[in-house]
Enzyme design. Structure first.
Site, PDB file in Angstrom:
ATOM      1  N   GLN A 108      -3.751  -1.758  -5.729  1.00  0.00           N
ATOM      2  CA  GLN A 108      -2.407  -1.457  -5.264  1.00  0.00           C
ATOM      3  C   GLN A 108      -2.437  -0.492  -4.077  1.00  0.00           C
ATOM      4  OE1 GLN A 108       0.561  -2.585  -5.941  1.00  0.00           O
ATOM      5  NE2 GLN A 108       1.763  -1.074  -4.811  1.00  0.00           N
ATOM      6  N   GLU A 109      -3.288   0.509  -4.162  1.00  0.00           N
ATOM      7  CA  GLU A 109      -3.296   1.555  -3.149  1.00  0.00           C
ATOM      8  C   GLU A 109      -3.906   1.092  -1.828  1.00  0.00           C
ATOM      9  OE1 GLU A 109      -1.939   4.337  -3.036  1.00  0.00           O
ATOM     10  OE2 GLU A 109      -1.706   5.209  -5.013  1.00  0.00           O
ATOM     11  N   SER A 110      -5.018   0.374  -1.863  1.00  0.00           N
ATOM     12  CA  SER A 110      -5.759   0.136  -0.625  1.00  0.00           C
ATOM     13  C   SER A 110      -6.350  -1.253  -0.488  1.00  0.00           C
ATOM     14  CB  SER A 110      -6.909   1.150  -0.519  1.00  0.00           C
ATOM     15  OG  SER A 110      -7.865   0.913  -1.545  1.00  0.00           O
ATOM     16  N   VAL A 116       0.864  -1.177   0.000  1.00  0.00           N
ATOM     17  CA  VAL A 116       0.000   0.000   0.000  1.00  0.00           C
ATOM     18  C   VAL A 116       0.893   1.216   0.000  1.00  0.00           C
ATOM     19  CG1 VAL A 116      -1.756   1.269   1.258  1.00  0.00           C
ATOM     20  CG2 VAL A 116      -1.834  -1.197   1.215  1.00  0.00           C
TER      21      VAL A 116
END
Length: 822
Positions: free
Chosen positions: A691-693, A36
């Site tokens: 990918q981020e969260s 993250v």
């Protein structure tokens, strides 16, 4: 606006539609470690020095939420309200629930759902008066409803928000009467909070003690016990506080955390006159956790009290806490007392001398290791430390000589590979390209296949390529291709292929691309080679996408695969929770916490259960589906990834149904319209959100980025100004999925406009700042492979590569080939 932490919303829409006979399965449909990462701050703050602030973007009217109207069929209005609730649009949810309640002669079941939903939505928005009123009406009008206990709990939370402490206490106590033995700990804690606000510390303590005595997940239980210990201290009950600390120590395993709790307990005893037991606990910290800061604090107290501590222990504690002068004194005392110095003592002493600026003493101490312990594993470390000391003194040439000497005079020493890598790197910092390339070449030949050799060969080949020395680059890339493994091997073959192409050797280039594609399946360089083989541009979207599937057939296929892969003999469908899981207290508590909208504590309970069953493939599979249906997407994705990793299969080999659990398209109702509005590939957005969260709406990164698409507060404020939406924007709004997704896609689209519509450069700008991405693109030109090598931040380079990998999976899972797109 809700003043409580915004948390992931339970998708009650699934429950409602199931009760109404509908099915949303088609709507709600790694091989690599998922990291993250953080989104940059506002674009103007990350602009390069000569770059002006971004131009003002013309106002874009966001797609308005559905307007509640009594003409909507009640079941449709109810489903819309629950979807708005899930997406964080609480005001719209309130309006829609009210519209359902306001329709005369409505279905009692739908009316009760709307009444309960109104209370929940108002509570989530922070409309505590309205929430309390709605829940009061629900409790009055539906006294036989199964959700009556939870309604009391929610109303208790509303009363807490209104500072009506006594009413809150009454509701939580009523909940405990109606639903005992499930989440008693959490109810008692809230009662304790209310009593504390009423300045009734004795009742508060009793409630906190009841909360600690009841059951909850370990991490929040330990935090609760710390809080209870502090409350006992405030109430003048130190022995009770120490008992709580001891209860923590009976469960906690983390060394530094244990040391901090031991120190707090010791301080309580000392402050209350029990010096002997207090000192005994401080001595235990020094014995068991000498490298922690509490050990340093304990040492100071014990020494001040005149108690003796072994010189070695003093030196280790001081060194570990960067008190290097004290470490030097203590370690020298130890050497004088014992008449000898171990390798460990000498290495600490040398590093401590260097840290205080005494480089000569440092190198002399490291030389003592070299002379005295030639067969010890630290022998090579001492050489490396001498080289580092010379470098820090400004003697780069001396450092290079020291590193080179170790590798050439003692090639059998394990640290020889690292020494040559350091020498080659230092040559490159001195712009001595010839010696750098020669050193990396020797490194690859002397220590083939080691991680240092692979890193060195790649660095050397890249340096040669950037200098226009393609012959040397080809030689080093070829050497890496023949001796490297995994990602390094794939990268080397990729660049060999590019060099062949530049020479017009298309057959050899194709063979090299094929070798690259096979070297690290699922990895960035292998995927990149496969794209080049098939003429696909970076992040080229498929001709069409499909988000609806024959779930029944694919579920059957997945379960047959599970049986064959893990030797599962259970008959019938595998996905329903087993009786054992259904009866697990953590699952029962988690489910109840979701029902009262305590999502963070619910996630703790479910995560504890998931970790406990990580070695059970069937339970992991069942939890992956169950957690998905509860809206706990991060945990579901993690469970699916664990299952496929344990099976040892690539994305291409995994059953589509399970692979879609690992690479899902949650929040499609938000992503697809916004992606269409801003002309961004929706698969790219899904890969970015993953990918981020991991699709967790309340995720927060170390850089304070927030929500599904990890928007930094400054960036969120900038976007709000550009869009003029919502009114009275506050930072907490960015946790709401319907705002976060709109903001994230708008921002990515804006960055795309700054970087020639190149997705990979836009991703670099999204993560590392648009000004930096513009600069990197100016150096590399529109060439993905050169651009990736030009990115100046390791995190951003990894970010672009990871999303490339994930996008490839999304394209394979949801893309429709041209021949099928009709």
């Amino acid at each position: 606006m809700d003043t409580r932490p915004t948390r992931l919303l339970l998708p009650a829409l699934l429950l409602i539609l199931a009760m109404l006979g509908c099915n949303l399965a088609n709507i709600t449909g790694g091989d690599k470690t998922v990291i993250v990462t953080a989104t940059p701050s506002s674009p103007d703050l990350l602009a390069t020095p000569d770059q002006a602030a971004p131009p003002t973007v013309p106002y874009v009217t966001p797609t308005p939420p559905p307007v509640p109207t009594s003409t909507l069929p009640p079941d449709v209005a109810l489903a819309d309200a629950q979807l708005a609730l899930k997406n964080g649009d609480f005001v719209t949810a309130v309006d829609l629930f009210e519209s359902v309640i306001g329709q005369p002669n409505g279905d009692p079941q739908i009316q009760s759902m709307a009444a309960y939903g109104l209370g929940e939505a108002a509570l989530r928005e922070g409309l505590y008066d309205q929430a309390a009123a709605a829940l009061t009406e629900f409790i009055r009008d539906y006294p036989d409803d199964s959700r009556l206990p939870q309604a009391h709990f929610l109303r208790g939370d509303a009363y807490l928000g209104l500072s009506e402490w006594q009413r809150a206490i009454e509701d939580f106590k009523r909940y405990l009467e109606l639903r005992p033995g499930i989440i008693d700990s959490y109810a008692h804690e809230r009662i304790g909070d209310a009593y504390l606000a009423l300045n009734q510390p004795e009742q508060s303590l009793q409630s906190y003690a009841a909360a600690a005595a009841a059951t909850r997940a370990l991490t929040p239980l330990l935090a609760l016990r710390e809080r209870l210990a502090a409350s006992y201290l405030n109430a003048g009950q130190p022995q009770a506080a120490v008992e709580q600390y001891d209860a923590i120590l009976a469960e906690a395993q983390n060394g530094p955390y244990r040391a901090s709790i031991m120190y707090q307990a010791a301080q309580v005893l000392l402050n209350n006159g029990d010096v002997a037991n207090g000192n005994m606990r401080l001595q235990a910290i020094i014995r068991d956790h000498p490298t922690t800061y509490p050990a340093y604090q304990a040492m100071g107290i014990l020494l001040e009290a005149g108690l003796r501590i072994d010189a070695y222990q003093r030196g280790l504690i001081a060194y570990s806490n960067e008190d290097y002068q004290a470490a030097i004194q203590a370690l020298n005392d130890h050497t004088s007392e014992t008449g000898t110095a171990s390798v460990e003592v000498l290495m600490m002493l040398g590093r401590a001398y260097r840290a205080v600026g005494n480089s000569q003493a440092a190198n002399t101490t490291f030389q003592t290791v070299i002379d005295t312990y030639p067969t010890d594993p630290a022998y090579g470390e001492a050489w490396l430390e001498q080289g580092r000391t010379l470098f820090l003194m400004g003697d780069t040439a001396g450092a290079i000589q020291k590193y080179t000497a170790l590798a050439t005079e003692h090639p059998d020493v394990p640290q020889g590979a690292e020494a040559l890598w350091r020498a080659g790197y230092l040559y490159s910092t001195q712009n001595d390209l010839d010696n750098a390339l020669a050193t990396f070449d020797i490194l690859g030949q002397t220590f083939p296949g080691t991680e240092w050799a692979q890193e060195g060969l790649f660095m050397g080949a890249t340096l040669a390529y950037n200098a226009g020395n393609t012959g040397q680059a080809a030689q080093l890339f070829s050497q890496l291709a023949s001796t490297g493994t995994g990602e390094h091997k794939a990268a080397a073959y990729l660049w060999v292929a590019r060099l062949y192409q530049s020479d017009g050797k298309e057959d050899l280039a194709r063979q090299a691309y094929q070798a690259a594609a096979a070297a690290d399946p699922g990895g960035y360089y292998s995927l990149r080679a496969d794209d080049l083989l098939h003429g696909r541009a970076p992040f080229e979207p498929p001709p069409n996408v499909a988000f609806e599937f024959d779930d029944a057939a694919q579920l059957a296929e997945a379960e047959n695969w599970l049986r064959a892969t893990f030797n599962i003999t259970q008959e019938g469908m595998l996905y329903p929770l087993s009786a054992e899981l259904e009866a697990d207290p953590r699952l029962i508590r988690g489910r109840e916490l979701l029902a009262v909208t305590d999502y963070e504590d619910a996630e703790e309970e479910f995560e504890a259960l998931r970790r406990d069953r990580v070695d059970d493939p069937l339970a992991t599979y069942q939890l992956a589906i169950y957690l998905r249906d509860l809206g706990l997407y991060r945990l579901s994705i993690t469970a699916a990834a664990t299952l496929l990793t344990d099976a040892g299969v690539t994305s291409a080999e995994a059953p589509d149904y399970i692979e879609r659990l690992r690479y899902p398209i949650y929040y499609a109702d938000l992503v697809l319209p916004a992606a269409d509005e801003y002309d961004v590939d929706p698969l790219l957005i899904f890969a970015l959100i993953r990918q981020e969260s991991l699709f967790e709406g309340f995720a927060t990164s170390y850089a304070a980025a927030q929500g599904l698409m990890q928007i930094i507060p400054d960036t969120g404020e900038w976007i709000a100004n550009q869009l003029g939406w919502p009114e009275n924007y506050q930072n907490r709004d960015v946790y709401r999925p319907y705002i976060n997704v709109e903001y994230g896609i708008f921002y990515l689209s804006w960055v795309m406009d700054q970087v020639q519509q190149l997705p990979y450069a836009a991703l670099a700008g999204y993560n590392g700042g648009p000004g930096n991405a513009i600069q990197w693109l100016g150096i590399s030109g529109p060439d993905l492979d050169l651009f990736v090598q030009t990115i100046g931040f390791d995190e951003t380079r990894t970010y672009v590569r990871r999303i490339y990998e994930q996008y490839s999976v999304y394209r394979d899972l949801y893309g429709v080939p041209a021949a099928s797109a009709s």
